[in-house]
Scaffold this motif. Structure first.
Motif, PDB file in Angstrom:
ATOM      1  N   PRO A  34      47.227  38.291  36.324  1.00  0.00           N
ATOM      2  CA  PRO A  34      46.071  37.405  36.245  1.00  0.00           C
ATOM      3  C   PRO A  34      45.316  37.526  34.921  1.00  0.00           C
ATOM      4  N   ASP A  35      44.547  36.492  34.616  1.00  0.00           N
ATOM      5  CA  ASP A  35      43.513  36.604  33.594  1.00  0.00           C
ATOM      6  C   ASP A  35      42.339  37.354  34.212  1.00  0.00           C
ATOM      7  N   LEU A  36      41.936  38.448  33.575  1.00  0.00           N
ATOM      8  CA  LEU A  36      40.760  39.171  34.044  1.00  0.00           C
ATOM      9  C   LEU A  36      39.506  38.319  33.898  1.00  0.00           C
ATOM     10  N   ARG A  37      38.512  38.659  34.680  1.00  0.00           N
ATOM     11  CA  ARG A  37      37.232  37.943  34.601  1.00  0.00           C
ATOM     12  C   ARG A  37      36.723  37.918  33.153  1.00  0.00           C
ATOM     13  N   GLY A  38      36.431  36.710  32.664  1.00  0.00           N
ATOM     14  CA  GLY A  38      35.909  36.561  31.313  1.00  0.00           C
ATOM     15  C   GLY A  38      36.962  36.362  30.251  1.00  0.00           C
ATOM     16  N   PRO A  52      34.811  49.048  37.621  1.00  0.00           N
ATOM     17  CA  PRO A  52      34.868  48.869  39.071  1.00  0.00           C
ATOM     18  C   PRO A  52      34.834  47.400  39.500  1.00  0.00           C
ATOM     19  N   GLU A  53      34.137  46.561  38.774  1.00  0.00           N
ATOM     20  CA  GLU A  53      34.134  45.136  39.112  1.00  0.00           C
ATOM     21  C   GLU A  53      35.504  44.512  38.859  1.00  0.00           C
ATOM     22  N   PHE A  54      36.120  44.846  37.734  1.00  0.00           N
ATOM     23  CA  PHE A  54      37.473  44.350  37.475  1.00  0.00           C
ATOM     24  C   PHE A  54      38.437  44.817  38.571  1.00  0.00           C
ATOM     25  N   ALA A  55      38.336  46.090  38.951  1.00  0.00           N
ATOM     26  CA  ALA A  55      39.228  46.622  39.982  1.00  0.00           C
ATOM     27  C   ALA A  55      39.023  45.898  41.311  1.00  0.00           C
ATOM     28  N   ALA A  56      37.776  45.630  41.661  1.00  0.00           N
ATOM     29  CA  ALA A  56      37.498  44.909  42.902  1.00  0.00           C
ATOM     30  C   ALA A  56      38.064  43.499  42.852  1.00  0.00           C
ATOM     31  N   ASP A  57      37.977  42.858  41.688  1.00  0.00           N
ATOM     32  CA  ASP A  57      38.581  41.533  41.533  1.00  0.00           C
ATOM     33  C   ASP A  57      40.079  41.583  41.824  1.00  0.00           C
ATOM     34  N   LEU A  58      40.745  42.620  41.321  1.00  0.00           N
ATOM     35  CA  LEU A  58      42.198  42.726  41.485  1.00  0.00           C
ATOM     36  C   LEU A  58      42.575  43.026  42.934  1.00  0.00           C
ATOM     37  N   VAL A  59      41.785  43.836  43.611  1.00  0.00           N
ATOM     38  CA  VAL A  59      42.043  44.079  45.028  1.00  0.00           C
ATOM     39  C   VAL A  59      41.866  42.780  45.816  1.00  0.00           C
ATOM     40  N   ALA A  60      40.869  41.989  45.452  1.00  0.00           N
ATOM     41  CA  ALA A  60      40.691  40.694  46.114  1.00  0.00           C
ATOM     42  C   ALA A  60      41.908  39.795  45.878  1.00  0.00           C
ATOM     43  N   ILE A  81      41.490  50.074  33.760  1.00  0.00           N
ATOM     44  CA  ILE A  81      41.225  49.369  35.016  1.00  0.00           C
ATOM     45  C   ILE A  81      42.208  49.839  36.088  1.00  0.00           C
ATOM     46  N   ALA A  82      43.472  50.048  35.698  1.00  0.00           N
ATOM     47  CA  ALA A  82      44.462  50.572  36.652  1.00  0.00           C
ATOM     48  C   ALA A  82      44.040  51.937  37.174  1.00  0.00           C
ATOM     49  N   MET A  83      43.505  52.787  36.308  1.00  0.00           N
ATOM     50  CA  MET A  83      43.042  54.104  36.747  1.00  0.00           C
ATOM     51  C   MET A  83      41.825  53.982  37.653  1.00  0.00           C
ATOM     52  N   GLU A  84      40.941  53.039  37.357  1.00  0.00           N
ATOM     53  CA  GLU A  84      39.811  52.791  38.250  1.00  0.00           C
ATOM     54  C   GLU A  84      40.298  52.308  39.612  1.00  0.00           C
ATOM     55  N   LEU A  85      41.320  51.477  39.609  1.00  0.00           N
ATOM     56  CA  LEU A  85      41.868  50.952  40.857  1.00  0.00           C
ATOM     57  C   LEU A  85      42.452  52.078  41.706  1.00  0.00           C
ATOM     58  N   VAL A  86      43.232  52.960  41.073  1.00  0.00           N
ATOM     59  CA  VAL A  86      43.837  54.041  41.860  1.00  0.00           C
ATOM     60  C   VAL A  86      42.791  55.085  42.245  1.00  0.00           C
ATOM     61  N   HIS A  87      41.700  55.190  41.484  1.00  0.00           N
ATOM     62  CA  HIS A  87      40.596  56.085  41.832  1.00  0.00           C
ATOM     63  C   HIS A  87      39.867  55.589  43.077  1.00  0.00           C
ATOM     64  N   THR A  88      39.597  54.279  43.124  1.00  0.00           N
ATOM     65  CA  THR A  88      38.755  53.713  44.172  1.00  0.00           C
ATOM     66  C   THR A  88      39.548  53.192  45.367  1.00  0.00           C
ATOM     67  N   TYR A  89      40.754  52.692  45.091  1.00  0.00           N
ATOM     68  CA  TYR A  89      41.583  52.091  46.141  1.00  0.00           C
ATOM     69  C   TYR A  89      42.989  52.705  46.115  1.00  0.00           C
ATOM     70  N   PRO A  90      43.113  54.002  46.284  1.00  0.00           N
ATOM     71  CA  PRO A  90      44.433  54.633  46.132  1.00  0.00           C
ATOM     72  C   PRO A  90      45.474  54.096  47.103  1.00  0.00           C
ATOM     73  N   GLU A  91      45.022  53.627  48.256  1.00  0.00           N
ATOM     74  CA  GLU A  91      45.955  53.119  49.262  1.00  0.00           C
ATOM     75  C   GLU A  91      46.629  51.815  48.841  1.00  0.00           C
ATOM     76  N   ARG A  92      46.124  51.164  47.765  1.00  0.00           N
ATOM     77  CA  ARG A  92      46.689  49.894  47.319  1.00  0.00           C
ATOM     78  C   ARG A  92      47.706  50.064  46.195  1.00  0.00           C
TER      79      ARG A  92
END
Length: 249
Positions: A34-38, A52-60, A81-92
């Motif tokens: 995807p194109d990231l927000r902005g 964290p906002e970018f990571a939440a966008d990607l989980v959505a 952002i990938a590291m933030e994603l695995v930090h906050t949403y490791p199950e994904r």
């Protein structure tokens, strides 16, 4: 169907991953880039957009696509952002690819510099910033020997929405240190770096892979900060070989 989520860097857009989208789609993967927000065709959020906002966008996005877990591959800011994603949403996250990126938090000097640049591009646009950034993004040999690629990267950076890029810079200035997160990861992880990367030198990539219990390092000779474009065949081959070794497919 196994899924790869490619996360672009700054100040790029989803098109930077086109060689990988083509290769891995043909190989039977579901590919999301995807194109990231902005950035690119995505709407701009004024002010600050945090990792964290970018990571939440990607989980959505994963939710909308019905994807429970994905191989997450990010380059530069996309790697953070990938590291933030695995930090906050490791199950994904099924597996992690970190290309030309660093887990370290921003320094005080770096925070001030990112904020200054954000204000400058908001006021003056992307053209001058993109020209100044190009020698750091690509190896000198790439710029000299592959003018079409250099022109493409310059045009992509210049076309980035200035306010979107500025918001990301302000958010990136506030990023956390991901070292502790990497130290706890059990999942397969690949670290990729170009030998000519001025922003993330090879020794930083070596330090990153040492944090990973199940990590592997690939160093691509002659590439700068964008090895997926500068050494496409080698990048794709390394990613494909590693993916097969993980047993994900």
């Amino acid at each position: 169907m196994p899924t790869i989520l490619f996360i672009h860097g700054h100040p790029f857009d989803r098109s930077m991953w086109q060689p990988q989208v083509d290769r891995f789609t043909a190989d039977g993967w579901q590919v999301l880039a995807p194109d990231l927000r902005g950035y690119g065709a995505s709407p701009v959020t004024e002010g600050t957009v945090t990792l964290p906002e970018f990571a939440a966008d990607l989980v959505a996005l994963l939710d909308r696509e019905g994807v429970d877990r994905a191989v997450v591959c990010g380059l530069s800011m996309g790697g953070q952002i990938a590291m933030e994603l695995v930090h906050t949403y490791p199950e994904r996250v099924a597996a992690l690819v970190l290309a030309d990126t660093s887990p370290a938090a921003e320094t005080a000097e770096g925070r001030a510099n990112r904020r200054r640049i954000a204000d400058d591009i908001t006021a003056n646009g992307m053209a001058g910033y993109a020209r100044d950034l190009l020698p750091g993004m690509l190896a000198a040999s790439t710029i000299a020997q592959r003018p079409d690629l250099a022109r493409y990267v310059l045009e992509m950076m210049t076309a980035a929405p200035a306010r979107g890029a500025a918001a990301a810079l302000r958010g990136r200035a506030e990023r956390r240190d991901y070292g502790a997160t990497l130290l706890t990861l059990e999942l397969p992880a690949l670290v990729v770096v170009g030998t000519e990367d001025a922003f993330t030198p090879v020794d930083e990539a070596e330090a990153t892979v040492k944090m990973l219990r199940n990590g592997r390092l690939v160093v691509l000779d002659g590439a700068g900060h964008m090895p997926n474009l500068e050494a496409t065949d080698a990048f794709n081959a390394a990613l494909e070989h590693w993916l097969r070794s993980t047993g994900i497919r």
